[in-house]
Every structure is written in C-alpha cells, then in structure tokens.
Write an enzyme that holds these catalytic residues in place. Structure first.
Site, PDB file in Angstrom:
ATOM      1  CE1 TYR A   9      -3.993   2.128   0.790  1.00 33.95           C
ATOM      2  CE2 TYR A   9      -2.564   3.169   2.400  1.00 33.95           C
ATOM      3  CZ  TYR A   9      -3.734   3.165   1.675  1.00 33.95           C
ATOM      4  OH  TYR A   9      -4.637   4.187   1.819  1.00 33.95           O
ATOM      5  CE  LYS A  19      -3.535   4.924  -1.494  1.00 33.68           C
ATOM      6  NZ  LYS A  19      -4.576   5.454  -2.397  1.00 33.68           N
TER       7      LYS A  19
HETATM    8  P1  NAP Z   1     -13.162   2.391   1.049  1.00 35.49           P
HETATM    9  O1  NAP Z   1     -14.187   2.814   2.032  1.00 35.49           O
HETATM   10  O2  NAP Z   1     -12.622   1.002   1.133  1.00 35.49           O
HETATM   11  O3  NAP Z   1     -13.734   2.633  -0.426  1.00 35.49           O
HETATM   12  C1  NAP Z   1     -12.951   2.284  -1.542  1.00 35.49           C
HETATM   13  C2  NAP Z   1     -13.709   2.627  -2.810  1.00 35.49           C
HETATM   14  O4  NAP Z   1     -12.890   2.265  -3.933  1.00 35.49           O
HETATM   15  C3  NAP Z   1     -15.008   1.858  -2.956  1.00 35.49           C
HETATM   16  O5  NAP Z   1     -15.974   2.718  -3.516  1.00 35.49           O
HETATM   17  C4  NAP Z   1     -14.667   0.748  -3.955  1.00 35.49           C
HETATM   18  O6  NAP Z   1     -15.777   0.350  -4.762  1.00 35.49           O
HETATM   19  C5  NAP Z   1     -13.653   1.460  -4.823  1.00 35.49           C
HETATM   20  N1  NAP Z   1     -12.750   0.581  -5.567  1.00 35.49           N
HETATM   21  C6  NAP Z   1     -11.849  -0.292  -5.074  1.00 35.49           C
HETATM   22  N2  NAP Z   1     -11.179  -0.877  -6.083  1.00 35.49           N
HETATM   23  C7  NAP Z   1     -11.674  -0.358  -7.233  1.00 35.49           C
HETATM   24  C8  NAP Z   1     -11.402  -0.536  -8.613  1.00 35.49           C
HETATM   25  N3  NAP Z   1     -10.438  -1.396  -9.022  1.00 35.49           N
HETATM   26  N4  NAP Z   1     -12.120   0.148  -9.535  1.00 35.49           N
HETATM   27  C9  NAP Z   1     -13.079   1.026  -9.137  1.00 35.49           C
HETATM   28  N5  NAP Z   1     -13.386   1.248  -7.857  1.00 35.49           N
HETATM   29  C10 NAP Z   1     -12.698   0.560  -6.911  1.00 35.49           C
HETATM   30  O7  NAP Z   1     -11.880   3.332   1.108  1.00 35.49           O
HETATM   31  P2  NAP Z   1     -11.705   4.816   1.704  1.00 35.49           P
HETATM   32  O8  NAP Z   1     -11.264   4.723   3.103  1.00 35.49           O
HETATM   33  O9  NAP Z   1     -12.884   5.639   1.355  1.00 35.49           O
HETATM   34  O10 NAP Z   1     -10.436   5.309   0.868  1.00 35.49           O
HETATM   35  C11 NAP Z   1     -10.567   6.021  -0.368  1.00 35.49           C
HETATM   36  C12 NAP Z   1      -9.173   6.391  -0.856  1.00 35.49           C
HETATM   37  O11 NAP Z   1      -8.504   7.154   0.143  1.00 35.49           O
HETATM   38  C13 NAP Z   1      -8.290   5.168  -1.126  1.00 35.49           C
HETATM   39  O12 NAP Z   1      -7.467   5.431  -2.237  1.00 35.49           O
HETATM   40  C14 NAP Z   1      -7.459   5.065   0.135  1.00 35.49           C
HETATM   41  O13 NAP Z   1      -6.244   4.414  -0.085  1.00 35.49           O
HETATM   42  C15 NAP Z   1      -7.266   6.540   0.472  1.00 35.49           C
HETATM   43  N6  NAP Z   1      -6.949   6.791   1.879  1.00 35.49           N
HETATM   44  C16 NAP Z   1      -7.815   6.450   2.877  1.00 35.49           C
HETATM   45  C17 NAP Z   1      -7.473   6.712   4.205  1.00 35.49           C
HETATM   46  C18 NAP Z   1      -8.391   6.385   5.345  1.00 35.49           C
HETATM   47  O14 NAP Z   1      -7.999   6.614   6.510  1.00 35.49           O
HETATM   48  N7  NAP Z   1      -9.593   5.889   5.111  1.00 35.49           N
HETATM   49  C19 NAP Z   1      -6.243   7.303   4.498  1.00 35.49           C
HETATM   50  C20 NAP Z   1      -5.379   7.631   3.457  1.00 35.49           C
HETATM   51  C21 NAP Z   1      -5.750   7.385   2.143  1.00 35.49           C
HETATM   52  P3  NAP Z   1     -16.644  -1.004  -4.462  1.00 35.49           P
HETATM   53  O15 NAP Z   1     -17.064  -0.933  -3.038  1.00 35.49           O
HETATM   54  O16 NAP Z   1     -17.780  -0.885  -5.407  1.00 35.49           O
HETATM   55  O17 NAP Z   1     -15.726  -2.136  -4.765  1.00 35.49           O
END
Ligand code: NAP
Length: 248
Positions: A156, A160
């Site tokens: 991961y 990133k």
């Molecule tokens: P999440 O709740 O797991 O949601 C991930 C989203 O990405 C879902 O809508 C999922 O769709 C979609 N997805 C996954 N693989 C995909 C693909 N191959 N094609 C199209 N859609 C895809 O994650 P989140 O926490 O909201 O995180 C969103 C972004 O922020 C990510 O890039 C994550 O790495 C980054 N981020 C998050 C955090 C945190 O603390 N949460 C911190 C730093 C960075 P489906 O459900 O339909 O599969």
C-alpha cells in the site's frame, strides 16, 4: 457561493467512504458528477438517487479502474454522456495488509494495480479531452503512508508513494497545457477502510495526532473541492496532507 457550477467531475471509487463524501460535497457545489464503483452496484444506485435530488446531473459507472481498457471506455462513455470532464479524482483504492515476510506476490500486485496503475489508466485516458480543452485538474488520493511508510503495508505504501511520483511528473508534463495535477495525503480518516481497526489502535492514532481526533470524510472532500475549483488555479505538483498534523 457555489464553486463548481458548470463543471463535470469524475470521482473513482465513490460507492462508499471518502469517494462518496467527495461526490456529495462536489455535487453540493454545483458540479455534474460521474462516479465509479466496482463491487457495490446497489450502493452506486443509492448514490445516484441521492445526488440527483441535489439538482445536478449524475451518473454511476461500474468500471474497474485497474483495467486499462475499461478506463479508456469509461472516459469515452463520460464524454458521450456529459460532453466534457473538467476534473478527475483518482480515489479508488484497496488494502491487502501483511508483514513483508508473509506478503504474497498476489497481495503486492493487486494493491499496486488497484491503487497506482488505476491512476495511470484513468489519467492517460482523461488527458486526451483535457488537452483539447486546454484545461483540467487531476487529483490523486495518496496517503501519509506513501510519504513515511508503514509496517505491514509495504504494498500500500509503495502504491501511494508511486502516486506522488506520478502526480509530480504529470504536473511537469502538462502544466504548459493548463492541466494541473495534485495529490492529497490523508492521515487517519474514519471510513469502512479504517473501521475494522480495534479500539486500541484507534486510541493510539488519536494520541499521536496533534489535533487529537481522526479526520472526517468532509475534511478530505473540502480539499478536493478547492483543488477541483478555479480557486486553486496556480497550484500544481503538490502533495497536500489532511492528517491533523501527524506528518510534518
Ligand atoms: P473504502 O471505504 O474502502 O472505499 C474504496 C472505494 O474504492 C469503494 O468505492 C470501492 O468500490 C472502490 N474501488 C476499489 N477498487 C476499485 C477498482 N479497481 N475500480 C473502481 N473502484 C474501486 O476506502 P476509503 O477509506 O474511502 O479510501 C478512499 C481512498 O482514500 C483510497 O485510495 C485510500 O487508499 C485513500 N486513503 C484512505 C485513508 C483512510 O484513513 N480511510 C487514508 C489515506 C488514504 P466497491 O465498493 O464498489 O468495490
């Protein structure tokens, strides 16, 4: 004041979490929203219904961002449906955490493909219409883990960190065409991705964060709003942290 009136913005991975929050905030500021999901069509339909009540044009597409051909088709479908794309948020992402000793080749490849190659795929396809329009804003969802690393997340963190290199390179290549590219590095944000962490882990994070709380989806979405709007017209090639001061 609405900051995004007449703009069309693509948000990948908006069925839940940060992507969903971003789509809502951008729609609230008048943007037409094209969004993607992969495995949650019911949540995609729910978001489509919710955003259409805001009075903006909205359409969800089931599209795997990690698939090069699918990303090309997605952009051409959105161009046919909306006529233009002003900004893209490469937000789709997954985790497959494990210590390096135990991490499989598949766990590494899957995360690089879903998190990093996806941003390449979508960006490569969307710059064609953006070059024609001589305008665009590309926003890549990185992470503070891509800046500082994290034990148990070599795959991961590498994906990133790769997004940061991609962001800076795209900014250098396309600045002269008025296409901007920036990365957001969220810290600990409350979503389903982080909900599975135990109480003790969350307590540990909160103690370490100078602002003493986890981030919210809106904390991230508000920065996307700024970067997608003309208010950030002189900002490109940057990595902006939304982490309560965790990584300085
Ligand atoms: P999440 O709740 O797991 O949601 C991930 C989203 O990405 C879902 O809508 C999922 O769709 C979609 N997805 C996954 N693989 C995909 C693909 N191959 N094609 C199209 N859609 C895809 O994650 P989140 O926490 O909201 O995180 C969103 C972004 O922020 C990510 O890039 C994550 O790495 C980054 N981020 C998050 C955090 C945190 O603390 N949460 C911190 C730093 C960075 P489906 O459900 O339909 O599969």
């Amino acid at each position: 004041m609405k900051l995004l009136e007449d703009k069309v913005i693509l948000v990948t991975g908006a069925s839940r979490g940060i992507g969903r929050g971003i789509a809502k905030v951008l729609a609230g500021h008048g943007a037409g929203i094209a969004f993607t999901y992969l495995s949650s069509p019911e949540k995609g339909a729910e978001l489509e219904n919710e955003l259409s009540t805001v009075g903006v044009k909205v359409k969800g597409y089931r599209s795997d961002a990690s698939d090069f051909g699918a990303a090309e088709k997605l952009i051409s479908d959105i161009m046919a449906d909306f006529g233009k794309i002003d900004a893209v948020v490469n937000n789709a992402g997954i985790t497959r955490d494990n210590l390096l000793m135990r991490m499989s080749e598949d766990q590494f490849d899957e995360v690089i493909k879903a998190n990093l190659k996806s941003a390449f795929n979508v960006t490569k396809a969307v710059i064609k219409p953006m070059l024609k329009a001589r305008a665009g804003s590309i926003i890549n969802m990185s992470s503070i883990v891509g800046v500082k690393g994290n034990a148990g997340q070599a795959n991961y963190a590498a994906s990133k960190a790769g997004m940061i290199g991609l962001t800076k390179s795209v900014a250098l290549e396309l600045g002269s065409r008025n296409i901007r590219c920036n990365a957001i590095a969220p810290g600990f944000i409350e979503t389903e991705m982080t909900a599975s962490l135990g109480e003790e882990v969350v307590k540990g994070w909160n103690e370490a964060i100078p602002l003493k709380r986890p981030g919210t989806v809106d904390d991230v979405a508000n920065l996307v709003l700024f970067l997608a709007s003309d208010m950030s017209g002189y900002i490109t090639g940057q990595v902006i942290h939304v982490d309560g001061g965790l990584v300085t």
